[in-house]
Design a protein around this motif. Sequence first.
Motif, PDB file in Angstrom:
ATOM      1  N   GLY A 164       0.807  -1.216   0.000  1.00 35.61           N
ATOM      2  CA  GLY A 164       0.000   0.000   0.000  1.00 35.61           C
ATOM      3  C   GLY A 164       0.837   1.261   0.000  1.00 35.61           C
ATOM      4  N   TYR A 165       2.111   1.125   0.310  1.00 34.23           N
ATOM      5  CA  TYR A 165       3.025   2.264   0.257  1.00 34.23           C
ATOM      6  C   TYR A 165       3.902   2.121  -0.983  1.00 34.23           C
ATOM      7  CZ  TYR A 165       1.651   3.619   4.951  1.00 34.23           C
ATOM      8  OH  TYR A 165       0.929   4.031   6.036  1.00 34.23           O
ATOM      9  N   ASN A 166       4.126   3.218  -1.686  1.00 34.60           N
ATOM     10  CA  ASN A 166       4.832   3.116  -2.962  1.00 34.60           C
ATOM     11  C   ASN A 166       6.231   3.703  -2.939  1.00 34.60           C
ATOM     12  OD1 ASN A 166       4.182   5.794  -2.775  1.00 34.60           O
ATOM     13  ND2 ASN A 166       3.536   6.022  -4.907  1.00 34.60           N
ATOM     14  N   THR A 167       6.759   3.999  -1.746  1.00 34.07           N
ATOM     15  CA  THR A 167       8.135   4.473  -1.656  1.00 34.07           C
ATOM     16  C   THR A 167       8.894   3.670  -0.607  1.00 34.07           C
ATOM     17  OG1 THR A 167       7.593   6.179  -0.023  1.00 34.07           O
ATOM     18  CG2 THR A 167       7.533   6.827  -2.363  1.00 34.07           C
ATOM     19  N   VAL A 168      10.214   3.602  -0.786  1.00 35.51           N
ATOM     20  CA  VAL A 168      11.066   2.857   0.134  1.00 35.51           C
ATOM     21  C   VAL A 168      12.468   3.452   0.071  1.00 35.51           C
ATOM     22  CG1 VAL A 168      11.790   1.131  -1.565  1.00 35.51           C
ATOM     23  CG2 VAL A 168      11.749   0.513   0.845  1.00 35.51           C
ATOM     24  N   SER A 169      13.229   3.313   1.145  1.00 37.84           N
ATOM     25  CA  SER A 169      14.635   3.711   1.131  1.00 37.84           C
ATOM     26  C   SER A 169      15.474   2.530   0.649  1.00 37.84           C
ATOM     27  CB  SER A 169      15.104   4.132   2.519  1.00 37.84           C
ATOM     28  OG  SER A 169      16.514   4.333   2.527  1.00 37.84           O
ATOM     29  N   LEU A 170      16.262   2.748  -0.378  1.00 40.74           N
ATOM     30  CA  LEU A 170      17.088   1.673  -0.929  1.00 40.74           C
ATOM     31  C   LEU A 170      18.304   1.364  -0.051  1.00 40.74           C
ATOM     32  CD1 LEU A 170      17.028   2.599  -4.726  1.00 40.74           C
ATOM     33  CD2 LEU A 170      15.580   0.984  -3.485  1.00 40.74           C
ATOM     34  N   TYR A 171      18.605   2.236   0.882  1.00 37.93           N
ATOM     35  CA  TYR A 171      19.749   1.976   1.753  1.00 37.93           C
ATOM     36  C   TYR A 171      19.461   0.852   2.735  1.00 37.93           C
ATOM     37  CZ  TYR A 171      21.921   6.220  -0.015  1.00 37.93           C
ATOM     38  OH  TYR A 171      22.490   7.169  -0.825  1.00 37.93           O
ATOM     39  N   GLY A 172      18.178   0.677   3.101  1.00 39.35           N
ATOM     40  CA  GLY A 172      17.836  -0.367   4.054  1.00 39.35           C
ATOM     41  C   GLY A 172      18.703  -0.259   5.296  1.00 39.35           C
ATOM     42  N   ASN A 173      19.249  -1.391   5.714  1.00 43.83           N
ATOM     43  CA  ASN A 173      20.170  -1.406   6.857  1.00 43.83           C
ATOM     44  C   ASN A 173      21.600  -1.704   6.432  1.00 43.83           C
ATOM     45  OD1 ASN A 173      18.104  -0.966   8.816  1.00 43.83           O
ATOM     46  ND2 ASN A 173      17.515  -3.120   8.651  1.00 43.83           N
ATOM     47  N   GLU A 174      21.899  -1.492   5.145  1.00 45.63           N
ATOM     48  CA  GLU A 174      23.204  -1.863   4.609  1.00 45.63           C
ATOM     49  C   GLU A 174      24.203  -0.720   4.772  1.00 45.63           C
ATOM     50  OE1 GLU A 174      24.279  -4.719   3.420  1.00 45.63           O
ATOM     51  OE2 GLU A 174      22.358  -5.698   3.739  1.00 45.63           O
TER      52      GLU A 174
END
Length: 206
Positions: free
Chosen positions: A89-99
């Motif tokens: 339902g959400y269309n954005t995300v951080s690509l950094y994650g926990n890396e």
Amino acid sequence: PPPTADSPQTFCASTTLDQLQINGANIRFYAEESGDTLLNDDIVLIEDTTVYVTQTIDDCESQDLVAVEILIENPTIYSDSIEIEYCTGYNTVSLYGNEVLFLSPNFSGFFNTQFDLENLINSIDDPNHFVITTENQMVYARLEDGVCYEVYPIELIPKNCDVIIPQAISPNEDGFNDVFEIQNLYDVHLNHQLKIYNRYGECIFE
């Protein structure tokens, strides 16, 4: 006199002869030390090889050919994807994650395709708010590694982040419902109002 050049010279994935570092004028490349086969300087090399080089000054080509060994390194492409989950339902995300890997000074960016990554074009502008367009979408991260680079596939995986609200709380330290915890509220639904009522309909927390 013959030209001068360092040997070997190392490149990533491929190179052309005109990318070799040669000190001299009017450089020519040959396939054999005998100078029988003249090579075009725009020929693409994808494997290790040795070429032989001359220079020409005042219409006089050097008689001694200089051998230059060419080494081709391949990029490291990891087969196991890094998985980053996001709420359905959400269309954005951080690509950094926990890396923390992507915070390295050798990090070059995120890319939608391996072609873009290989050619360092069309990097993703805002990786902290990446817009997801398909389910289980793949993106790629590039880290420089000496002469060559590493490729990290990243899979964006949707997950259920429904808010789970406990029906009651009884903080009597019996191990049941001692803590009032609403799952997926604070990390997912950032703009919310929380009110708690007692059994008499009185608001006891806001």
